[in-house]
Design an enzyme around this catalytic site. Structure first.
Site, PDB file in Angstrom:
ATOM      1  N   GLU A 175       7.071 -17.916 -33.347  1.00 48.43           N
ATOM      2  CA  GLU A 175       7.084 -18.749 -34.550  1.00 48.43           C
ATOM      3  C   GLU A 175       5.672 -19.153 -34.978  1.00 48.43           C
ATOM      4  O   GLU A 175       5.274 -20.316 -34.871  1.00 48.43           O
ATOM      5  CB  GLU A 175       8.022 -19.932 -34.319  1.00 48.43           C
ATOM      6  N   HIS A 377      28.117 -22.618 -31.608  1.00 53.27           N
ATOM      7  CA  HIS A 377      26.704 -22.815 -31.297  1.00 53.27           C
ATOM      8  C   HIS A 377      26.521 -23.087 -29.815  1.00 53.27           C
ATOM      9  O   HIS A 377      27.231 -23.911 -29.243  1.00 53.27           O
ATOM     10  CB  HIS A 377      26.155 -24.002 -32.113  1.00 53.27           C
ATOM     11  N   HIS A 378      25.606 -22.367 -29.210  1.00 53.86           N
ATOM     12  CA  HIS A 378      25.239 -22.571 -27.812  1.00 53.86           C
ATOM     13  C   HIS A 378      23.730 -22.739 -27.720  1.00 53.86           C
ATOM     14  O   HIS A 378      23.011 -21.740 -27.632  1.00 53.86           O
ATOM     15  CB  HIS A 378      25.643 -21.365 -26.947  1.00 53.86           C
ATOM     16  N   GLU A 379      23.247 -23.967 -27.768  1.00 51.74           N
ATOM     17  CA  GLU A 379      21.814 -24.192 -27.498  1.00 51.74           C
ATOM     18  C   GLU A 379      21.659 -24.268 -25.985  1.00 51.74           C
ATOM     19  O   GLU A 379      22.379 -25.025 -25.324  1.00 51.74           O
ATOM     20  CB  GLU A 379      21.340 -25.490 -28.158  1.00 51.74           C
ATOM     21  N   HIS A 457      18.708 -17.555 -31.640  1.00 55.72           N
ATOM     22  CA  HIS A 457      17.454 -18.135 -32.131  1.00 55.72           C
ATOM     23  C   HIS A 457      16.514 -18.280 -30.933  1.00 55.72           C
ATOM     24  O   HIS A 457      16.972 -18.326 -29.795  1.00 55.72           O
ATOM     25  CB  HIS A 457      17.703 -19.482 -32.805  1.00 55.72           C
ATOM     26  N   GLU A 458      15.205 -18.337 -31.202  1.00 58.23           N
ATOM     27  CA  GLU A 458      14.209 -18.248 -30.127  1.00 58.23           C
ATOM     28  C   GLU A 458      14.581 -17.062 -29.228  1.00 58.23           C
ATOM     29  O   GLU A 458      14.693 -17.196 -28.017  1.00 58.23           O
ATOM     30  CB  GLU A 458      14.107 -19.547 -29.313  1.00 58.23           C
ATOM     31  N   GLU A 476      16.862 -14.987 -35.039  1.00 57.66           N
ATOM     32  CA  GLU A 476      15.728 -15.665 -35.658  1.00 57.66           C
ATOM     33  C   GLU A 476      14.464 -14.860 -35.294  1.00 57.66           C
ATOM     34  O   GLU A 476      14.261 -13.763 -35.763  1.00 57.66           O
ATOM     35  CB  GLU A 476      15.665 -17.114 -35.184  1.00 57.66           C
ATOM     36  N   GLU A 482      13.333 -23.699 -41.379  1.00 53.54           N
ATOM     37  CA  GLU A 482      13.323 -25.018 -40.730  1.00 53.54           C
ATOM     38  C   GLU A 482      11.925 -25.625 -40.652  1.00 53.54           C
ATOM     39  O   GLU A 482      11.780 -26.843 -40.682  1.00 53.54           O
ATOM     40  CB  GLU A 482      13.926 -24.912 -39.326  1.00 53.54           C
TER      41      GLU A 482
HETATM   42  C1  NOJ Z   1      16.102 -24.180 -33.227  1.00 52.49           C
HETATM   43  C2  NOJ Z   1      16.864 -23.315 -34.165  1.00 52.49           C
HETATM   44  O1  NOJ Z   1      16.027 -22.421 -34.856  1.00 52.49           O
HETATM   45  C3  NOJ Z   1      17.611 -24.197 -35.118  1.00 52.49           C
HETATM   46  O2  NOJ Z   1      18.273 -23.430 -36.092  1.00 52.49           O
HETATM   47  C4  NOJ Z   1      18.565 -25.059 -34.347  1.00 52.49           C
HETATM   48  O3  NOJ Z   1      19.174 -25.955 -35.238  1.00 52.49           O
HETATM   49  C5  NOJ Z   1      17.856 -25.847 -33.255  1.00 52.49           C
HETATM   50  N1  NOJ Z   1      17.026 -24.989 -32.490  1.00 52.49           N
HETATM   51  C6  NOJ Z   1      18.836 -26.536 -32.335  1.00 52.49           C
HETATM   52  O4  NOJ Z   1      19.556 -25.587 -31.596  1.00 52.49           O
HETATM   53 CA    CA Z   2      13.633 -21.763 -34.113  1.00 58.23          CA
END
Ligand code: NOJ
Ligand code: CA
Length: 673
Positions: A175, A377-379, A457-458, A476, A482
């Site tokens: 990024e 969603h899985h962060e 993402h990441e 991503e 963002e």
């Molecule tokens: C970074 C992601 O790019 C974003 O889309 C997300 O909302 C946040 N992380 C939380 O998971």
């Molecule tokens: Ca991101």
């Protein structure tokens, strides 16, 4: 005597440069030629020319190994063999339906000239628009397990060039904003990296089929010479593999102009065909979500009074999606684990437990009753090890309640992801190291078993694996929208014009366009015009494409919103009509299975006028062009919302003049009459 000595000297020095000229292979149309050779020390090297001009000067091939002698010199080229391949294959979804995969291939064995006579192969595939090459490690005694400490592959640019690149090894992963420098100022860079030679020839270096291997960065060793710099592993060596195995392909896209790079399908062609069989369950779609409001700090992922993913708020989004024809609703912050320092270690996340004000089953049923699906969603906060422990249950749950797509996240500094090693212990890992390459494929294949599409993402970089695993639908892997929401300078007006010719050459991106509300926590807000926001739906290819703004901003602005409602996400054909890296681009796409065409054009901070012949339109048809353009006063800084929406009737013989404001763009829907 004197007369004899001079020619001898010439002969010797030329012999020193080409001690053992080796085999060569040309592209089907003959324009690109790859030559293999070894020097007097038996060091293998390749060189690439295009239209008779050198592009890559003699560049080394080879490896340093751990616990084994290196593959670097005292090598000879044996058994060169060639073949030609030509097929056309169909994408289940994509930026075009049919792709021709046409190349000439040269495989050569690189063999030690002395005992123990070990060998490895190098395979070159030469296409009309570039080159791919990979190494192949055979099964052989003494090298059952290969531990690679360095890949010695070089890319020595034959001439001066301008480079567009982002740094490798920095904490914020992929990024970063793009640097534009002479090649001599490239440091340690990620791929794709793009070059423009002085004669206008463009080159992009990247990789394809990054499977069970570490991602390749490029580090400049001297002048115009770059060298592979593999992402570190978690223990000994950067890559550890049991032979036999193939490395990823190292790729070189070559074109007369920037637009040609973005037309190439070489990366996909170098990946294996679809391994999942019937993938009709993978559905490209537009989506809205419980998302931007968190980035603006109006709502929170965490529980409490600001919690975003509540039953009421999600139902509101489902109703909106159903009313306006969106396929999905993303729900972030639905699951337990966000309270406190969620990006700390990821250990707190449960991927099966909802917050009490979110009823997954009921909401998914409600969505489906309205023809909409939830996007899960899985962060993980980079804790892949913790995620893998719950992954089976997590995907089972989504399958049970009918959630067909998941956005995953790996928010952690580069090198601070966590994986379980072959020793069963937890290790810190790089996002693009071999272990994370394995992790991502595990996620994708486990999700596929439950008919779930994945949007990380990441992520790890895109290397075209969507061909093999079409449920790896987007990702991503660059600075997304963002950044312009947060309390810091956002993406500058040239950002998307950089992305198209760098990151996006690797594959789709979940950039999250469509912002009309220009006031954010960022100092400059969103550096764009509204017309440019609309153009992003055509310019940035992503089969999952978000309408990212707050719903109220769409309710308030139905006229420009209409384009976001109309634009498809799946295409029969794509034409990159013009463009310069970091300056501007125009792309036209024909909708999948339909007659309508769409066009997106965007520019950097400079306003400009582009002349676009409509020769891509179908012969013998008349179209109503619904034009969304920058108004006379439009400017990303002072008048982003100045948009003109108008119609005219056009045919393919017409030429449109597109006037783009500073930081602006234009979007057009061509409706077949
Ligand atoms: C970074 C992601 O790019 C974003 O889309 C997300 O909302 C946040 N992380 C939380 O998971
Ligand atoms: Ca991101």
């Amino acid at each position: 005597m004197h007369r004899f000595l001079i020619p001898l000297f010439v002969l010797l020095s030329s012999a020193a440069a080409h001690a053992a000229p080796g085999p060569r292979v040309a592209s089907p149309d003959g324009t690109i030629v790859v030559e293999l050779a070894t020097d007097n020390d038996g060091r293998p090297a390749y060189a690439v020319s295009r239209k008779g001009q050198p592009v890559i000067a003699s560049s080394r091939l080879g490896f340093l190994l751990l616990d084994a002698p290196k593959f670097e010199r005292n090598i000879e080229i044996v058994q060169p063999r060639t073949r030609t391949f030509d097929e056309t294959w169909e994408q289940p979804w994509g930026e075009r339906r049919f792709i021709r995969n046409h190349y000439n291939e040269l495989t050569a064995t690189l063999k030690e000239k002395a005992k123990p006579f070990r060998s490895f192969d190098v395979v070159f595939r030469v296409f009309d628009d570039g080159v791919g090459f990979r190494y192949r490690f055979p099964k052989q005694s003494g090298l059952e397990q290969v531990k690679i400490s360095e890949e010695l592959t070089e890319f020595s640019l034959a001439r001066d060039a301008t480079a567009w690149w982002i740094p490798a090894g920095e904490w914020n992963r992929e990024e970063y904003l793009y640097h534009r420098t002479p090649v001599q100022q490239v440091g340690d860079a990620q791929t794709p990296i793009t070059f423009r030679f002085e004669d206008g020839t463009h080159l992009s270096i990247h990789e394809a089929a990054l499977v069970d291997y570490s991602g390749m960065n490029l580090t400049r060793v001297e002048d115009r010479k770059l060298k592979a710099d593999l992402t570190p592993g978690i223990g000994e060596g950067k890559v550890v593999r049991a032979a036999p195995f193939d490395t990823p392909w190292r790729t070189l896209l070559l074109s007369d102009a920037a637009a040609g790079l973005a037309m190439s399908s070489l990366t996909l062609n170098l990946n294996e065909p679809n391994a999942l069989g019937d993938v009709s369950w993978v559905k490209p779609m537009k989506y809205v979500g419980v998302w931007w409001e968190m980035h603006l700090d109006l709502k929170s992922w965490a529980s409490g009074p600001k919690h975003g993913a509540t039953n009421d708020n999600v139902r509101k989004h489902i109703d909106f999606a159903a009313k306006h024809g969106f396929g999905g609703v993303l729900v972030e912050g639905w699951n337990v684990g966000w309270d406190g320092d969620w990006f700390g270690n990821g250990e707190d996340f449960s991927f099966t437990k909802s917050y009490p004000d979110f009823d997954l089953k009921a909401l998914s049923r409600y969505a489906r009753s309205k023809g909409v699906v939830l996007i899960g969603h899985h962060e993980t906060s980079g804790n892949a090890a913790h995620y893998e422990e719950q992954m089976g249950d997590a995907f089972d749950l989504y399958q049970r309640v009918g959630v067909p797509a998941v956005k995953t996240g790996y928010v952690a500094d580069a090198s601070q992801a966590k994986v379980t090693g072959t020793d069963g212990k937890r290790h810190y890992a790089w996002h693009e190291g071999q272990d994370m390459a394995r992790h991502h494929l595990k996620v994708v294949t486990e999700a596929a078993k439950r008919h779930i599409a994945v949007n990380p993402h990441e992520p790890i970089k895109d290397s075209g694996l969507r061909r093999t695993y079409p449920n790896w639908i987007t990702r991503e892997g660059a600075r997304g929208m963002e950044f312009s929401a947060w309390g810091q300078p956002g993406n500058p007006p040239e950002h998307e014009a950089n992305l198209v010719f760098t990151r996006l050459l690797a594959g789709p991106m979940d950039y999250t366009p469509g912002i009309f509300g220009m006031k954010t926590r960022s100092t400059d807000g969103i550096a764009t015009t509204w017309a440019k926001q609309l153009s992003l739906y055509v310019v940035i290819y992503s089969p999952l494409q978000m309408a990212a703004d707050l719903l109220e901003n769409y309710d308030k602005n139905p006229a420009p919103f209409q384009f976001i409602k109309d634009v498809p996400v799946d295409w029969d054909d794509t034409r990159v009509l013009n463009g310069e890296v970091g300056d501007y681009v125009t792309i036209a796409r024909k909708e999948r299975g339909g007659d309508n065409w769409y066009l997106g054009a965007l520019t950097d901070e400079d306003g400009r006028t582009l002349s676009v012949p409509l020769t891509f339109l179908d012969e013998g048809r008349r179209y109503t062009a619904q034009i969304y353009r920058d108004g006379d006063k439009a400017h990303w800084k002072t008048a982003p919302q100045d948009i003109v929406i108008e119609e005219r009737s056009v045919i393919r013989a017409d030429t449109l003049t597109l006037k783009l404001a500073p930081g602006g763009g234009q979007a057009i829907r061509f409706v077949a009459q």
